[in-house]
Design a protein around this motif. Structure first.
Motif, PDB file in Angstrom:
ATOM      1  N   ALA A   1      64.088 129.176  44.357  1.00 57.79           N
ATOM      2  CA  ALA A   1      63.369 130.003  45.332  1.00 57.79           C
ATOM      3  C   ALA A   1      62.025 130.431  44.774  1.00 57.79           C
ATOM      4  O   ALA A   1      61.807 130.450  43.556  1.00 57.79           O
ATOM      5  CB  ALA A   1      64.196 131.237  45.693  1.00 57.79           C
ATOM      6  N   ILE A   2      61.140 130.771  45.696  1.00 62.19           N
ATOM      7  CA  ILE A   2      59.853 131.368  45.353  1.00 62.19           C
ATOM      8  C   ILE A   2      59.501 132.333  46.467  1.00 62.19           C
ATOM      9  O   ILE A   2      59.820 132.091  47.630  1.00 62.19           O
ATOM     10  CB  ILE A   2      58.746 130.298  45.169  1.00 62.19           C
ATOM     11  N   ASP A   3      58.877 133.441  46.091  1.00 59.95           N
ATOM     12  CA  ASP A   3      58.422 134.349  47.144  1.00 59.95           C
ATOM     13  C   ASP A   3      56.911 134.469  47.084  1.00 59.95           C
ATOM     14  O   ASP A   3      56.268 133.983  46.154  1.00 59.95           O
ATOM     15  CB  ASP A   3      59.128 135.703  47.119  1.00 59.95           C
ATOM     16  N   LEU A   4      56.357 135.096  48.087  1.00 58.67           N
ATOM     17  CA  LEU A   4      54.917 135.176  48.256  1.00 58.67           C
ATOM     18  C   LEU A   4      54.237 135.756  47.025  1.00 58.67           C
ATOM     19  O   LEU A   4      53.150 135.311  46.644  1.00 58.67           O
ATOM     20  CB  LEU A   4      54.589 135.994  49.499  1.00 58.67           C
ATOM     21  N   THR A   5      54.867 136.717  46.365  1.00 55.00           N
ATOM     22  CA  THR A   5      54.226 137.350  45.210  1.00 55.00           C
ATOM     23  C   THR A   5      54.143 136.411  44.005  1.00 55.00           C
ATOM     24  O   THR A   5      53.349 136.646  43.097  1.00 55.00           O
ATOM     25  CB  THR A   5      54.982 138.629  44.798  1.00 55.00           C
ATOM     26  N   GLU A   6      54.961 135.357  43.977  1.00 51.74           N
ATOM     27  CA  GLU A   6      54.984 134.431  42.859  1.00 51.74           C
ATOM     28  C   GLU A   6      54.146 133.179  43.086  1.00 51.74           C
ATOM     29  O   GLU A   6      53.871 132.434  42.167  1.00 51.74           O
ATOM     30  CB  GLU A   6      56.428 133.985  42.575  1.00 51.74           C
ATOM     31  N   PHE A   7      53.744 132.932  44.335  1.00 54.36           N
ATOM     32  CA  PHE A   7      53.080 131.682  44.691  1.00 54.36           C
ATOM     33  C   PHE A   7      51.650 131.629  44.191  1.00 54.36           C
ATOM     34  O   PHE A   7      50.893 132.577  44.354  1.00 54.36           O
ATOM     35  CB  PHE A   7      53.101 131.492  46.207  1.00 54.36           C
ATOM     36  N   GLN A   8      51.304 130.514  43.580  1.00 50.66           N
ATOM     37  CA  GLN A   8      49.941 130.249  43.110  1.00 50.66           C
ATOM     38  C   GLN A   8      49.327 129.185  44.004  1.00 50.66           C
ATOM     39  O   GLN A   8      49.667 128.022  43.894  1.00 50.66           O
ATOM     40  CB  GLN A   8      49.965 129.751  41.664  1.00 50.66           C
TER      41      GLN A   8
END
Length: 177
Positions: free
Chosen positions: A169-176
């Motif tokens: 999973a990835i959330d918006l705060t982690e996305f580059q």
């Protein structure tokens, strides 16, 4: 429906003349070995798949894009978003996935298309979180997942076919972007 251009690819809606090319991809046992029960899909099943993918765009506001090489206009597969209803334990969720023809493997196309799709999901569609579900042992998909910056979330088992799955999973705060 949205179109997305990357340096080498066009992610777009499905055209009638995509059916034969996608059916060829789905008929390749090497491509399909990590998908569902590993069975290849014929022209009729592929037509049903594309119809279902197009309906998902209407129902969800997202779905699977046809992936085309900008240089040649050739369909090389799909990437996109779907609701993984087959795996109730991760719901509610939106999953990113991809499938490319084997001649297009190892050239970074899956990562390029998936990154553009993830950016679309988080920035354009306003999703807070996206998951990816892969079959344990599918090292090529695991490599794409790692490049997307997705973190391992859980191991589970496919509810129908019984093989092990890995959920990232990835959330918006982690996305580059």
């Amino acid at each position: 429906m949205t179109e997305i251009r990357t340096p080498r690819l066009l992610l777009r809606s499905w055209h009638d003349d995509d059916l034969a090319s996608m059916a060829d991809i789905n008929a390749d046992p090497q491509v399909m070995r990590w998908t569902e029960d590993g069975s290849v899909r014929d022209l009729d099943h592929t037509a049903e798949d594309i119809e279902r993918w197009e309906e998902e765009w209407d129902e969800e506001g997202f779905g699977l894009f046809a992936v085309e090489l900008l240089a040649s206009g050739e369909l090389i597969g799909f990437t996109g978003l779907s609701v993984p209803e087959f795996l109730p334990e991760v719901m509610p969720a939106v999953a990113i996935s991809w499938r490319l023809g084997s001649p297009f493997w190892g050239q970074g196309y899956a990562s390029e298309a998936a990154h553009a799709t993830l950016e679309f999901a988080l920035q354009d569609r306003g999703l807070d979180r996206v998951i990816s579900i892969s079959r344990v042992g599918d090292n090529a998909s695991e490599n794409v997942i790692r490049k997307l910056g997705m973190a391992p979330e859980r191991e589970t088992t496919h509810p129908v076919h019984g093989y092990p799955l890995s959920v990232h999973a990835i959330d918006l705060t982690e996305f580059q972007a």
